[in-house]
Scaffold this motif. Structure first.
Motif, PDB file in Angstrom:
ATOM      1  N   ARG A 129      90.850  61.017  77.569  1.00 39.60           N
ATOM      2  CA  ARG A 129      90.309  59.817  76.917  1.00 39.60           C
ATOM      3  C   ARG A 129      88.786  59.904  76.852  1.00 39.60           C
ATOM      4  O   ARG A 129      88.130  60.365  77.783  1.00 39.60           O
ATOM      5  CB  ARG A 129      90.743  58.567  77.681  1.00 39.60           C
ATOM      6  N   ASP A 130      88.235  59.446  75.744  1.00 36.45           N
ATOM      7  CA  ASP A 130      86.791  59.594  75.493  1.00 36.45           C
ATOM      8  C   ASP A 130      85.920  58.886  76.525  1.00 36.45           C
ATOM      9  O   ASP A 130      84.762  59.255  76.711  1.00 36.45           O
ATOM     10  CB  ASP A 130      86.435  59.124  74.078  1.00 36.45           C
ATOM     11  N   THR A 131      86.464  57.907  77.231  1.00 33.80           N
ATOM     12  CA  THR A 131      85.690  57.178  78.232  1.00 33.80           C
ATOM     13  C   THR A 131      85.802  57.778  79.643  1.00 33.80           C
ATOM     14  O   THR A 131      85.128  57.326  80.558  1.00 33.80           O
ATOM     15  CB  THR A 131      86.157  55.714  78.297  1.00 33.80           C
ATOM     16  N   ASN A 132      86.640  58.782  79.812  1.00 31.25           N
ATOM     17  CA  ASN A 132      86.917  59.337  81.141  1.00 31.25           C
ATOM     18  C   ASN A 132      85.975  60.510  81.436  1.00 31.25           C
ATOM     19  O   ASN A 132      86.340  61.680  81.360  1.00 31.25           O
ATOM     20  CB  ASN A 132      88.385  59.772  81.227  1.00 31.25           C
ATOM     21  N   ARG A 133      84.748  60.169  81.781  1.00 30.20           N
ATOM     22  CA  ARG A 133      83.702  61.186  82.010  1.00 30.20           C
ATOM     23  C   ARG A 133      84.038  62.130  83.165  1.00 30.20           C
ATOM     24  O   ARG A 133      83.745  63.318  83.108  1.00 30.20           O
ATOM     25  CB  ARG A 133      82.351  60.516  82.266  1.00 30.20           C
ATOM     26  N   ALA A 134      84.623  61.619  84.234  1.00 32.92           N
ATOM     27  CA  ALA A 134      84.934  62.471  85.385  1.00 32.92           C
ATOM     28  C   ALA A 134      85.953  63.557  85.007  1.00 32.92           C
ATOM     29  O   ALA A 134      85.780  64.728  85.354  1.00 32.92           O
ATOM     30  CB  ALA A 134      85.453  61.634  86.541  1.00 32.92           C
ATOM     31  N   SER A 135      86.998  63.179  84.277  1.00 31.58           N
ATOM     32  CA  SER A 135      87.992  64.175  83.858  1.00 31.58           C
ATOM     33  C   SER A 135      87.414  65.149  82.839  1.00 31.58           C
ATOM     34  O   SER A 135      87.772  66.332  82.821  1.00 31.58           O
ATOM     35  CB  SER A 135      89.231  63.493  83.279  1.00 31.58           C
ATOM     36  N   GLN A 136      86.509  64.667  82.002  1.00 33.35           N
ATOM     37  CA  GLN A 136      85.837  65.570  81.062  1.00 33.35           C
ATOM     38  C   GLN A 136      85.016  66.606  81.821  1.00 33.35           C
ATOM     39  O   GLN A 136      85.004  67.786  81.458  1.00 33.35           O
ATOM     40  CB  GLN A 136      84.951  64.772  80.107  1.00 33.35           C
ATOM     41  N   ALA A 137      84.361  66.180  82.899  1.00 31.08           N
ATOM     42  CA  ALA A 137      83.571  67.118  83.709  1.00 31.08           C
ATOM     43  C   ALA A 137      84.463  68.170  84.351  1.00 31.08           C
ATOM     44  O   ALA A 137      84.085  69.342  84.437  1.00 31.08           O
ATOM     45  CB  ALA A 137      82.778  66.353  84.767  1.00 31.08           C
ATOM     46  N   VAL A 138      85.661  67.775  84.788  1.00 31.86           N
ATOM     47  CA  VAL A 138      86.609  68.743  85.351  1.00 31.86           C
ATOM     48  C   VAL A 138      86.989  69.770  84.280  1.00 31.86           C
ATOM     49  O   VAL A 138      87.011  70.976  84.545  1.00 31.86           O
ATOM     50  CB  VAL A 138      87.862  68.042  85.922  1.00 31.86           C
ATOM     51  N   ALA A 139      87.270  69.311  83.073  1.00 36.06           N
ATOM     52  CA  ALA A 139      87.621  70.235  81.987  1.00 36.06           C
ATOM     53  C   ALA A 139      86.488  71.223  81.724  1.00 36.06           C
ATOM     54  O   ALA A 139      86.728  72.426  81.539  1.00 36.06           O
ATOM     55  CB  ALA A 139      87.964  69.455  80.720  1.00 36.06           C
ATOM     56  N   LEU A 140      85.264  70.746  81.717  1.00 38.37           N
ATOM     57  CA  LEU A 140      84.124  71.635  81.488  1.00 38.37           C
ATOM     58  C   LEU A 140      83.983  72.655  82.627  1.00 38.37           C
ATOM     59  O   LEU A 140      83.711  73.833  82.369  1.00 38.37           O
ATOM     60  CB  LEU A 140      82.839  70.831  81.321  1.00 38.37           C
TER      61      LEU A 140
END
Length: 171
Positions: A129-140
């Protein structure tokens, strides 16, 4: 099933229901899902993972701390339908008490490696989800890059999600 320096991942069983509730019934953890699950939704979630294990040999697995045997989250591989395409996704949800300690990244990297080495996958995705910054950081940190935005419909809400991808050679 999968082991890392600090964790091991295994299939969830009905004995994990109470620990799973600590994750799925927590509003903070479930923000990306527009709120916490109820008991029926948790049961359905667990049953879905068990069907995935049986039907596909993969699913979201229990993440267990090696040092004390605690169930701290779930991470694994699931098939997701995105714009008519079947994508192998690394997904993760952790008990909030274990956030910001590198556990999600450690488990997600292990699942990516499992997909490439054991399943022979060429690409692995995470849909966040576009608002889920923590999970986006894990993906990166899992060496994934954003490739497109999609809209998921959940609980009568249109939710923008970013699709992240890593190719086998790019790991």
């Amino acid at each position: 099933m999968i082991t890392t320096e600090r964790l091991f991942l295994r299939e969830m069983t009905t004995k994990d229901f109470t620990d799973l509730c600590l994750i799925l019934k927590d509003d903070k953890v479930m923000t990306a899902y527009e709120g916490a699950f109820n008991d029926t939704e948790v049961s359905d979630w667990l049953a879905k993972q068990q069907r995935n294990y049986r039907d596909h040999g993969i699913g979201l697995w229990a993440v267990i701390l090696k040092e004390n045997g605690r169930f701290i989250g779930q991470c694994g591989l699931t098939w997701q339908e995105v714009e008519g395409e079947h994508l192998l996704e690394v997904g993760y949800l952790f008990n909030a008490d274990y956030w910001h300690q590198g556990f999600a990244t450690e488990a997600a990297i292990a699942c990516k490696k499992y997909a490439f080495k054991r399943l022979g996958a060429d690409k692995v995705f995470s849909i966040i989800r576009d608002t889920n910054r923590a999970s986006q950081a894990v993906a990166l940190r899992n060496q994934m890059t954003p490739i497109k935005t999609i809209i998921k419909h959940y609980r009568q809400i249109d939710m923008p999600h970013t699709v992240y991808c890593v190719e086998k050679g790019g790991q």
